[in-house]
Scaffold this motif. Structure first.
Motif, mmCIF file in Angstrom:
data_model
loop_
_atom_site.group_PDB
_atom_site.id
_atom_site.type_symbol
_atom_site.label_atom_id
_atom_site.label_comp_id
_atom_site.label_asym_id
_atom_site.label_seq_id
_atom_site.Cartn_x
_atom_site.Cartn_y
_atom_site.Cartn_z
ATOM 1 N N ASN A 158 0.847 -1.197 0.000
ATOM 2 C CA ASN A 158 0.000 0.000 0.000
ATOM 3 C C ASN A 158 0.882 1.246 0.000
ATOM 4 O O ASN A 158 1.102 1.871 1.025
ATOM 5 C CB ASN A 158 -0.919 0.004 1.222
ATOM 6 N N PRO A 159 1.428 1.616 -1.154
ATOM 7 C CA PRO A 159 2.370 2.734 -1.222
ATOM 8 C C PRO A 159 1.736 4.105 -1.023
ATOM 9 O O PRO A 159 2.427 5.112 -1.111
ATOM 10 C CB PRO A 159 2.964 2.593 -2.625
ATOM 11 N N SER A 160 0.443 4.172 -0.758
ATOM 12 C CA SER A 160 -0.170 5.476 -0.493
ATOM 13 C C SER A 160 0.351 6.085 0.801
ATOM 14 O O SER A 160 0.170 7.276 1.048
ATOM 15 C CB SER A 160 -1.695 5.338 -0.400
ATOM 16 N N ASN A 168 1.158 7.743 -9.527
ATOM 17 C CA ASN A 168 0.666 6.566 -8.822
ATOM 18 C C ASN A 168 0.590 5.329 -9.707
ATOM 19 O O ASN A 168 0.911 4.220 -9.274
ATOM 20 C CB ASN A 168 -0.712 6.850 -8.212
ATOM 21 N N ASP A 169 0.161 5.488 -10.961
ATOM 22 C CA ASP A 169 0.030 4.312 -11.814
ATOM 23 C C ASP A 169 1.384 3.687 -12.117
ATOM 24 O O ASP A 169 1.534 2.458 -12.117
ATOM 25 C CB ASP A 169 -0.713 4.661 -13.103
ATOM 26 N N ILE A 170 2.388 4.518 -12.334
ATOM 27 C CA ILE A 170 3.732 4.002 -12.598
ATOM 28 C C ILE A 170 4.309 3.367 -11.328
ATOM 29 O O ILE A 170 4.971 2.321 -11.376
ATOM 30 C CB ILE A 170 4.648 5.127 -13.109
ATOM 31 N N PHE A 382 13.796 7.016 1.476
ATOM 32 C CA PHE A 382 13.088 6.009 0.682
ATOM 33 C C PHE A 382 12.533 6.551 -0.633
ATOM 34 O O PHE A 382 12.721 5.915 -1.680
ATOM 35 C CB PHE A 382 11.972 5.390 1.517
ATOM 36 N N PRO A 383 11.842 7.713 -0.674
ATOM 37 C CA PRO A 383 11.255 8.157 -1.951
ATOM 38 C C PRO A 383 12.269 8.337 -3.080
ATOM 39 O O PRO A 383 12.074 7.754 -4.167
ATOM 40 C CB PRO A 383 10.552 9.470 -1.582
ATOM 41 N N PRO A 384 13.362 9.091 -2.897
ATOM 42 C CA PRO A 384 14.302 9.210 -4.023
ATOM 43 C C PRO A 384 15.013 7.899 -4.349
ATOM 44 O O PRO A 384 15.342 7.651 -5.512
ATOM 45 C CB PRO A 384 15.297 10.285 -3.566
ATOM 46 N N ALA A 385 15.245 7.066 -3.326
ATOM 47 C CA ALA A 385 15.888 5.775 -3.587
ATOM 48 C C ALA A 385 14.966 4.870 -4.401
ATOM 49 O O ALA A 385 15.411 4.174 -5.325
ATOM 50 C CB ALA A 385 16.275 5.104 -2.272
#
Length: 436
Positions: A158-160, A168-170, A382-385
Motif C-alpha cells: 500500500n504505497p499510499s 501513482n500508476d507508474i 526512501f522516496p528518491p531511492a
C-alpha cells in the motif's frame, strides 16, 4: 491486535559469536510481540552488507552473541494492539498496516513521531535501534521483530503511505514488476548511496560550480552583476571522486551519475578502489546504464595511485570539489583529504571504527574543507531511492549477471562461507533466502 499467523517456537538464524570471524547458523527462539507498536515479519530475503563486516572482524565494539543482518524484506505475520483502523495523530501505518502486507524495513528503527524524525533525520531517532546488533536481533533469520513498526516499515502493498515523485500508476506498476531482491536494496545500500550523492551535490561548497556564480553570490536568487569574475568553461566542471566500489559505492556512483545527468551538470567523475574485481564490476555497471543516466561528463574507474595522478591532471593540481568516502576507514579518509580541493567537501557514509581520524583541525582549517559524516536516514531517503531503483532496473533488477549489483541468492547454510568470501572481496552483494 490483528490476528497473527501461527508462529513456530524456533527459527533458523545467522549468529555472530565473539570475538571475531565466527558465524554460525543456529536454532533460536522465534520472536514474539513485546510492545503494542511491534510487528513480526516473516523474512523472505535478508542481505549481507559491508557494515556487517565491522562486527564480523571484531571492530564493532560488540561482545555479545546476536542475530546478524540489517537488510530484510518480508511479510507481516503479527501486529501489536496499537495497529487498528481508528488510530489518530500517529504515522499512517498504525491505521493501515495489515497482516499479510509485504514490507521492507530500513536498517534502523525510527518512531516517525519525534522532532528528529519529523525533520527527516530518522537514522538518529532517540528511540531507534540498529537491526543486527545486541540491542535488536537482525534480519538474517526466518522472522524478525520490528519495534515502532508504524514509523519504521515501508508498506510495499500500500504505497499510499509514502511519497514518490512517480505518478501513482507508474509506482503501482513498478511495485508489481520489481523483484523482491531488487526491492531489498531499499533497506540500506541504495538509500545510503543516494544520500551520499545528494549530500555532495547539494552542499554549499559545490554551489559555485552548479550555479556559475562565485561565493557567496551563488546563494542569491537575485541577478547581481558588476562584482563577479566571469567563469571559464572549466570552472563549471564539477570534479567528483567516489572512494570505495563495494555495493554501496556502486549505488553512490550510479546515484551521482543520475543526479549530474538530470541536472545537466558538466562533470569529471573518478571512481576508486584498490580491488581490481570491484573496479571491473563498476565499469561493467557503467557500460550497462543507458545514456540518459550517464550524462555527458568524463567517467573513469581507477586504482588508488592512478586516481592520485588523474585527479591532479584533471584539475591542474587544484583537487576534486567533492569526495564521496564510502569505505569507512582511516586510509580512505586520508585519500579523500589528499584528493579534495581547498573549499571542497568530503561526505563519508562508511562506518568508521575507534581509531582517531587521520585529519587534524589544522588540516581542515588549511584547506577550508567541510566533512559530512554518519549514518544514512534510510526511512527519509526512501522516496528518491525508490525512484532511482525504478529508473535503474538495468543495474538493480538482475541477479548474477556481469552488471548485477546482487551476485547471488543463497540459503542460510552458506552464511559462514559467504561472510568469509565477502570479507576477502571475492564476492559482491549476497542475499540469504532463509526458506531454501
Amino acid at each position: 491486535m490483528t490476528s497473527p499467523q501461527t508462529l513456530p517456537d524456533t527459527q533458523k538464524a545467522v549468529r555472530w559469536h565473539p570475538p571475531a570471524y565466527d558465524i554460525r547458523v543456529e536454532d533460536v527462539p522465534a520472536p514474539r510481540i513485546q510492545h503494542p507498536d511491534d510487528a513480526i515479519v516473516k523474512v523472505k530475503l535478508g542481505a549481507l552488507c559491508g557494515s556487517d563486516l565491522h562486527i564480523y572482524r571484531g571492530h564493532g565494539g560488540v561482545d555479545q552473541v546476536h542475530t546478524c543482518g540489517h537488510e530484510f524484506i518480508g511479510e507481516v505475520v503479527a501486529l501489536g494492539e496499537n495497529f487498528r483502523s481508528s488510530v489518530q495523530g500517529r504515522p499512517a501505518l498504525y491505521s493501515s498496516l495489515k497482516v499479510g502486507d509485504k514490507v521492507v524495513s530500513p536498517f534502523t528503527v525510527n518512531c516517525g513521531e519525534c522532532h528528529v524524525c519529523r525533520l527527516g533525520y530518522t537514522a538518529r531517532c532517540p528511540e531507534g535501534f540498529l537491526f543486527g546488533s545486541p540491542a535488536l536481533e537482525g534480519g538474517q533469520a526466518q522472522y524478525a521483530r520490528v519495534p515502532k513498526a508504524g514509523g519504521t516499515l515501508f508498506n510495499l502493498s500500500n504505497p499510499s503511505t509514502w511519497s514518490s515523485a512517480l505518478p501513482n500508476d507508474i509506482k503501482q506498476k513498478a511495485l508489481s514488476d520489481i523483484s523482491d531482491s531488487s526491492l531489498l536494496l531499499l533497506a540500506d545500500i541504495l538509500p545510503t548511496g543516494v544520500f551520499a550523492a545528494l549530500q555532495a551535490i547539494n552542499h554549499p561548497k559545490v554551489a559555485p560550480v552548479i550555479t556559475g556564480k562565485p561565493w557567496p553570490l551563488c546563494f542569491s536568487k537575485d541577478d547581481i552583476s558588476g562584482n563577479e569574475v566571469s567563469f571559464t568553461k572549466s570552472d563549471r566542471v564539477l570534479t567528483v571522486v567516489v572512494i570505495g566500489l563495494g555495493p554501496v559505492g556502486i549505488c553512490a556512483t550510479v546515484s551521482m551519475l543520475d543526479a549530474l545527468a538530470t541536472r545537466n551538470v558538466p562533470f569529471q567523475l573518478v571512481a576508486v578502489d584498490p580491488n581490481e574485481s570491484r573496479r571491473q564490476k563498476m565499469m561493467t555497471v557503467y557500460k550497462t546504464i543507458d545514456a540518459a543516466g550517464k550524462g555527458s561528463g568524463t567517467f573513469v574507474v581507477l586504482s588508488i595511485d592512478e586516481a592520485r595522478t588523474q585527479v591532479k591532471e584533471m584539475t591542474n593540481g587544484v583537487g576534486a570539489t567533492a569526495i564521496l568516502e564510502v569505505v569507512g576507514n582511516t586510509s580512505a579518509l586520508d585519500l579523500a583529504y589528499e584528493l579534495v580541493r581547498a573549499f571542497g567537501v568530503i561526505t563519508s557514509v562508511g562506518v568508521h571504527g575507534a581509531p582517531p581520524l587521520p585529519v587534524t583541525g589544522r588540516d581542515l582549517y588549511n584547506k577550508n574543507v567541510s566533512l559530512d559524516f554518519g549514518r544514512c536516514p534510510a526511512r527519509a531517503m526512501f522516496p528518491p531511492a525508490f525512484d532511482l531503483l525504478v529508473k535503474r532496473q538495468d543495474v538493480f533488477g538482475t541477479v548474477g549477471e556481469p552488471a548485477s549489483l546482487i551476485d547471488r541468492i543463497v540459503d542460510l547454510g552458506q552464511a559462514t562461507e559467504s561472510y568469509r568470501a565477502f570479507d576477502k572481496g571475492e564476492v559482491g552483494k549476497v542475499i540469504f533466502d532463509p526458506w531454501k
